[in-house]
Design a protein around this motif. Structure first.
Motif, mmCIF file in Angstrom:
data_model
loop_
_atom_site.group_PDB
_atom_site.id
_atom_site.type_symbol
_atom_site.label_atom_id
_atom_site.label_comp_id
_atom_site.label_asym_id
_atom_site.label_seq_id
_atom_site.Cartn_x
_atom_site.Cartn_y
_atom_site.Cartn_z
ATOM 1 N N GLU A 223 0.825 -1.213 0.000
ATOM 2 C CA GLU A 223 0.000 0.000 0.000
ATOM 3 C C GLU A 223 0.856 1.259 0.000
ATOM 4 O OE1 GLU A 223 -4.302 -1.013 2.040
ATOM 5 O OE2 GLU A 223 -2.706 -0.218 3.304
ATOM 6 N N ARG A 224 1.897 1.259 0.805
ATOM 7 C CA ARG A 224 2.749 2.440 0.879
ATOM 8 C C ARG A 224 3.400 2.729 -0.477
ATOM 9 N NH1 ARG A 224 5.432 0.936 4.888
ATOM 10 N NH2 ARG A 224 7.324 0.134 3.898
ATOM 11 N N ASN A 225 3.881 1.698 -1.141
ATOM 12 C CA ASN A 225 4.509 1.895 -2.442
ATOM 13 C C ASN A 225 3.504 2.339 -3.493
ATOM 14 O OD1 ASN A 225 6.985 1.267 -1.448
ATOM 15 N ND2 ASN A 225 7.221 -0.676 -2.516
ATOM 16 N N MET A 226 2.313 1.766 -3.451
ATOM 17 C CA MET A 226 1.269 2.183 -4.394
ATOM 18 C C MET A 226 0.970 3.669 -4.240
ATOM 19 S SD MET A 226 -1.732 -0.650 -4.731
ATOM 20 C CE MET A 226 -1.495 -2.175 -5.631
ATOM 21 N N GLU A 227 0.744 4.080 -3.017
ATOM 22 C CA GLU A 227 0.375 5.474 -2.778
ATOM 23 C C GLU A 227 1.542 6.416 -3.085
ATOM 24 O OE1 GLU A 227 -3.191 5.116 0.475
ATOM 25 O OE2 GLU A 227 -1.139 4.892 1.238
ATOM 26 N N ASN A 228 2.756 5.990 -2.811
ATOM 27 C CA ASN A 228 3.917 6.801 -3.175
ATOM 28 C C ASN A 228 4.057 6.935 -4.686
ATOM 29 O OD1 ASN A 228 4.595 7.209 -0.506
ATOM 30 N ND2 ASN A 228 6.156 5.594 -0.459
ATOM 31 N N ASN A 229 3.477 5.977 -5.400
ATOM 32 C CA ASN A 229 3.534 6.003 -6.856
ATOM 33 C C ASN A 229 2.280 6.628 -7.464
ATOM 34 O OD1 ASN A 229 5.470 5.380 -8.812
ATOM 35 N ND2 ASN A 229 4.325 3.597 -9.513
ATOM 36 N N GLY A 230 1.462 7.274 -6.633
ATOM 37 C CA GLY A 230 0.329 8.024 -7.129
ATOM 38 C C GLY A 230 -0.998 7.307 -7.156
ATOM 39 N N VAL A 231 -1.065 6.070 -6.680
ATOM 40 C CA VAL A 231 -2.342 5.343 -6.664
ATOM 41 C C VAL A 231 -3.206 5.873 -5.532
ATOM 42 C CG1 VAL A 231 -3.458 3.094 -6.390
ATOM 43 C CG2 VAL A 231 -1.282 3.272 -7.639
ATOM 44 N N HIS A 232 -4.460 6.180 -5.862
ATOM 45 C CA HIS A 232 -5.419 6.627 -4.849
ATOM 46 C C HIS A 232 -6.292 5.437 -4.461
ATOM 47 C CE1 HIS A 232 -8.059 9.263 -2.590
ATOM 48 N NE2 HIS A 232 -9.093 8.706 -3.210
ATOM 49 N N ILE A 233 -6.180 4.995 -3.208
ATOM 50 C CA ILE A 233 -6.950 3.839 -2.735
ATOM 51 C C ILE A 233 -8.215 4.335 -2.049
ATOM 52 C CG2 ILE A 233 -6.928 1.775 -1.295
ATOM 53 C CD1 ILE A 233 -3.868 1.745 -1.538
ATOM 54 N N HIS A 234 -9.366 3.958 -2.603
ATOM 55 C CA HIS A 234 -10.652 4.277 -1.977
ATOM 56 C C HIS A 234 -10.939 3.208 -0.923
ATOM 57 C CE1 HIS A 234 -11.647 7.277 -5.019
ATOM 58 N NE2 HIS A 234 -11.494 6.396 -5.990
ATOM 59 N N ARG A 235 -10.536 3.434 0.304
ATOM 60 C CA ARG A 235 -10.756 2.446 1.354
ATOM 61 C C ARG A 235 -12.183 2.520 1.878
ATOM 62 N NH1 ARG A 235 -5.548 4.314 2.088
ATOM 63 N NH2 ARG A 235 -3.925 2.698 2.170
ATOM 64 N N ASN A 236 -12.658 1.378 2.422
ATOM 65 C CA ASN A 236 -13.982 1.305 3.056
ATOM 66 C C ASN A 236 -15.067 1.902 2.155
ATOM 67 O OD1 ASN A 236 -13.018 0.212 5.625
ATOM 68 N ND2 ASN A 236 -12.052 2.218 5.885
ATOM 69 N N SER A 237 -15.026 1.511 0.887
ATOM 70 C CA SER A 237 -15.951 2.097 -0.082
ATOM 71 C C SER A 237 -16.748 1.015 -0.789
ATOM 72 C CB SER A 237 -15.179 2.933 -1.109
ATOM 73 O OG SER A 237 -14.262 2.123 -1.821
ATOM 74 N N GLN A 238 -17.956 1.377 -1.162
ATOM 75 C CA GLN A 238 -18.852 0.479 -1.896
ATOM 76 C C GLN A 238 -19.259 1.177 -3.181
ATOM 77 O OE1 GLN A 238 -19.701 -2.597 -0.592
ATOM 78 N NE2 GLN A 238 -20.689 -3.156 -2.511
ATOM 79 N N LEU A 239 -19.157 0.473 -4.300
ATOM 80 C CA LEU A 239 -19.561 1.063 -5.579
ATOM 81 C C LEU A 239 -21.078 1.157 -5.649
ATOM 82 C CD1 LEU A 239 -18.561 2.052 -8.392
ATOM 83 C CD2 LEU A 239 -19.009 -0.281 -9.203
ATOM 84 N N VAL A 240 -21.568 2.362 -5.823
ATOM 85 C CA VAL A 240 -23.009 2.584 -5.980
ATOM 86 C C VAL A 240 -23.406 2.436 -7.440
ATOM 87 C CG1 VAL A 240 -24.881 4.261 -5.706
ATOM 88 C CG2 VAL A 240 -23.058 4.110 -3.980
ATOM 89 N N ARG A 241 -22.645 3.031 -8.323
ATOM 90 C CA ARG A 241 -22.929 2.931 -9.765
ATOM 91 C C ARG A 241 -21.658 3.215 -10.547
ATOM 92 N NH1 ARG A 241 -23.312 8.060 -12.096
ATOM 93 N NH2 ARG A 241 -23.343 9.755 -10.533
ATOM 94 N N MET A 242 -21.630 2.691 -11.769
ATOM 95 C CA MET A 242 -20.557 2.976 -12.718
ATOM 96 C C MET A 242 -21.195 3.079 -14.092
ATOM 97 S SD MET A 242 -17.028 0.856 -13.546
ATOM 98 C CE MET A 242 -16.229 1.287 -11.988
ATOM 99 N N GLU A 243 -20.991 4.212 -14.762
ATOM 100 C CA GLU A 243 -21.652 4.479 -16.034
ATOM 101 C C GLU A 243 -20.670 5.088 -17.025
ATOM 102 O OE1 GLU A 243 -26.000 5.698 -14.102
ATOM 103 O OE2 GLU A 243 -24.556 7.250 -14.665
ATOM 104 N N ILE A 244 -20.992 4.942 -18.304
ATOM 105 C CA ILE A 244 -20.240 5.607 -19.363
ATOM 106 C C ILE A 244 -20.959 6.911 -19.689
ATOM 107 C CG2 ILE A 244 -19.370 5.435 -21.723
ATOM 108 C CD1 ILE A 244 -19.536 2.345 -21.343
ATOM 109 N N VAL A 245 -20.293 8.024 -19.454
ATOM 110 C CA VAL A 245 -20.894 9.347 -19.646
ATOM 111 C C VAL A 245 -19.999 10.163 -20.583
ATOM 112 C CG1 VAL A 245 -21.690 11.467 -18.539
ATOM 113 C CG2 VAL A 245 -21.939 9.267 -17.343
ATOM 114 N N ARG A 246 -20.519 10.452 -21.775
ATOM 115 C CA ARG A 246 -19.796 11.239 -22.783
ATOM 116 C C ARG A 246 -18.386 10.699 -23.035
ATOM 117 N NH1 ARG A 246 -22.745 15.018 -19.933
ATOM 118 N NH2 ARG A 246 -20.996 15.466 -18.525
ATOM 119 N N GLY A 247 -18.325 9.392 -23.218
ATOM 120 C CA GLY A 247 -17.065 8.754 -23.583
ATOM 121 C C GLY A 247 -16.084 8.564 -22.447
#
Length: 490
Positions: A223-247
């Motif tokens: 985790e530390r290396n990921m975040e140091n490399n710019g990865v944003h980890i959404h912890r404790n999160s639940q996906l409500v929706r995922m859609e394609i909007v204007r490409g």
């Protein structure tokens, strides 16, 4: 009707291994493949993704050493990298095909392209391009593999919202990407794309840390290396929706504190596991029992006495090396007399992360869940000469043994450069149900990462070069009993 001693359906790692093992018994074999030889293990799975990882790691290493050589960051060409990955895939496919073609002179193996359908316990229909035939097999092995799991509420189009199958369809590095799923595959792709330095990666994690099956000390490094490399980890999160909007991809998350947040990225990768391929594979008069994870088997044999199942299509561990092991074992059951049953306790694994993580046997979390009392020693990579020479001392080796005088090996985790090179000796000890004395006295090459494994074994025996009580920041030796840790004192 052509007759065979064995018909293998699926030419991925497990099916190919089964066919080759049957030739050792001088049996006539038919290998059937619906799409491409090597299956997902080559084309859009283990080999291709690991080639992506290797190139990404090279780019990342170059970026670390730019100042040393007074260089500017080179521009990673996506199309050139894709071509290199495809070359690796084609190289492997060519070797697999060449092997079969060279063996055809023996008149023991045939290879056919087409969709297989099991009509009876001995008859298989093959539907090719404009052709149909029925063949007879004394025995049948199902090795049809798996495919990425899709979720019904997510509009996967393999252009904007992808599975791992769609990575090869990308034309350029996306400027941003969200990955749904913080298991091994999701974390590997987060490592790959962030490593190129071209993509802002978001990783959706429903828990409070990624890789929920791993020990916290392993996860914290990744985790530390990921975040140091710019990865944003959404912890404790639940996906409500995922859609394609204007490409582009718009997704909404709900956090455990009740708050919601909406994000917009260029691409999405859905990595929520894989499902076995057995849809419409057999007729109604074939009675093969299924469970929630795949075909139910007893040491590779299905509920039909002459039909076997191996690899991802079963409920066992979905790994290339496990599939090959099962394929070979199934053939040995059919035509030989195996001296031992299949065992999974000594299966070696590697996660292609930053740094790589290799493991075999139990980790601490699993040992605690099983109520096992154990001894555990941890050695920092800074104590290993090879790691110092490589100028990369991030990582550690952790060895678990039984809490008794025999100190039989329960498992090991290695986090760091060349982690996979340190696993096999321990895997062998687990399969032999041995203790760690042999490991401690083995003469390892110098300098090598495996010397760290030896030092761990010597720590358990109280004969180590470095003493845990002296170098507490780099070494530890503890015993875990009834939920509590105590230092091992010699």
């Amino acid at each position: 009707m052509e007759k065979y001693d064995l018909i293998v359906i699926g030419a991925g790692p497990s099916g190919y291994a089964a066919a080759m093992r049957a030739l050792d018994f001088k049996k006539k074999v038919l290998l059937i493949e619906k799409q491409t030889i090597g299956g997902a293990g080559v084309s859009n799975g283990a080999l291709s993704s690991k080639t992506w990882w290797e190139i990404s790691r090279d780019v990342h290493l170059v970026s670390r050493h730019l100042s040393r050589f007074n260089l500017e960051m080179p521009n990673a060409d996506f199309q050139e990298i894709k071509r290199e990955v495809q070359k690796a895939v084609d190289e492997r496919k060519s070797m697999l095909l060449e092997n079969i073609e060279s063996l055809k002179e023996s008149h023991l193996i045939d290879y056919k392209l087409g969709a297989a359908h099991i009509l009876t316990e001995h008859e298989v229909q093959i539907l090719g391009q404009g052709s149909e035939e029925i063949v007879y097999g004394e025995n049948i092995i199902i090795a049809t593999g798996s495919r990425p799991r899709k979720l019904p509420n997510i509009p996967i189009d393999e252009e904007h919202i992808l599975t791992s199958d769609g990575i090869e369809k990308l034309e350029e590095f996306p400027e941003s990407m969200v990955i749904l799923g913080a298991g091994v595959i999701g974390c590997e792709f987060a490592t790959i794309f962030s490593g190129f330095g071209k993509t802002k990666v978001h990783l959706i994690d429903k828990g409070d840390h990624i890789l929920p099956f791993e020990d916290s000390d392993v996860v914290s490094v990744i985790e530390r290396n990921m975040e140091n490399n710019g990865v944003h980890i959404h912890r404790n999160s639940q996906l409500v929706r995922m859609e394609i909007v204007r490409g582009r991809v718009e997704y909404e998350l709900e956090y455990t504190d009740g708050s919601n947040e909406v994000f917009n990225v260029e691409k999405a990768l859905v990595s929520v596991g894989r499902v076995p391929n057995f849809d419409n594979l057999w007729s109604n008069n074939i009675h093969i029992n299924l469970n929630q994870r795949g075909i139910d088997d007893d040491q590779t044999q299905t509920s039909e006495s002459n039909i076997y199942a191996v690899g991802d299509v079963t409920a066992d561990i979905a790994l290339v090396n496990v599939g090959e092991l099962e394929g070979r074992f199934a053939v040995e059951r059919i035509f030989g007399n195996p001296q031992r049953t299949l065992m999974y306790e000594n299966i070696s694994t590697i996660m292609f992360l930053n740094p790589e993580v290799a493991g075999v046997g139990l980790n601490e979390k699993q040992a605690i869940e099983k109520g096992i009392s154990y001894k555990v020693v941890t050695l920092d990579y800074r104590c290993i000469s090879r790691a110092i020479a490589k100028r990369n001392t991030q990582g550690f080796i952790k060895l678990l043994v039984t809490n008794d005088s025999e100190m039989k090996v329960l498992g090991m985790r290695v986090v760091g450069n060349q982690a996979s090179s340190a696993i096999q000796a321990v895997a062998l000890l687990i399969s032999m149900n041995k203790g760690i004395e042999e490991l401690a006295e083995c003469v390892h090459p110098h300098p090598s990462i495996t010397e760290g494994v030896q030092e761990c074994a010597r720590m358990l025996m109280g004969t180590s070069l470095f003493k845990p009580e002296a170098l507490k920041g780099h070494l530890s030796a503890k015993v875990h009993v009834n939920g509590e840790y105590e230092d091992i004192l010699y």
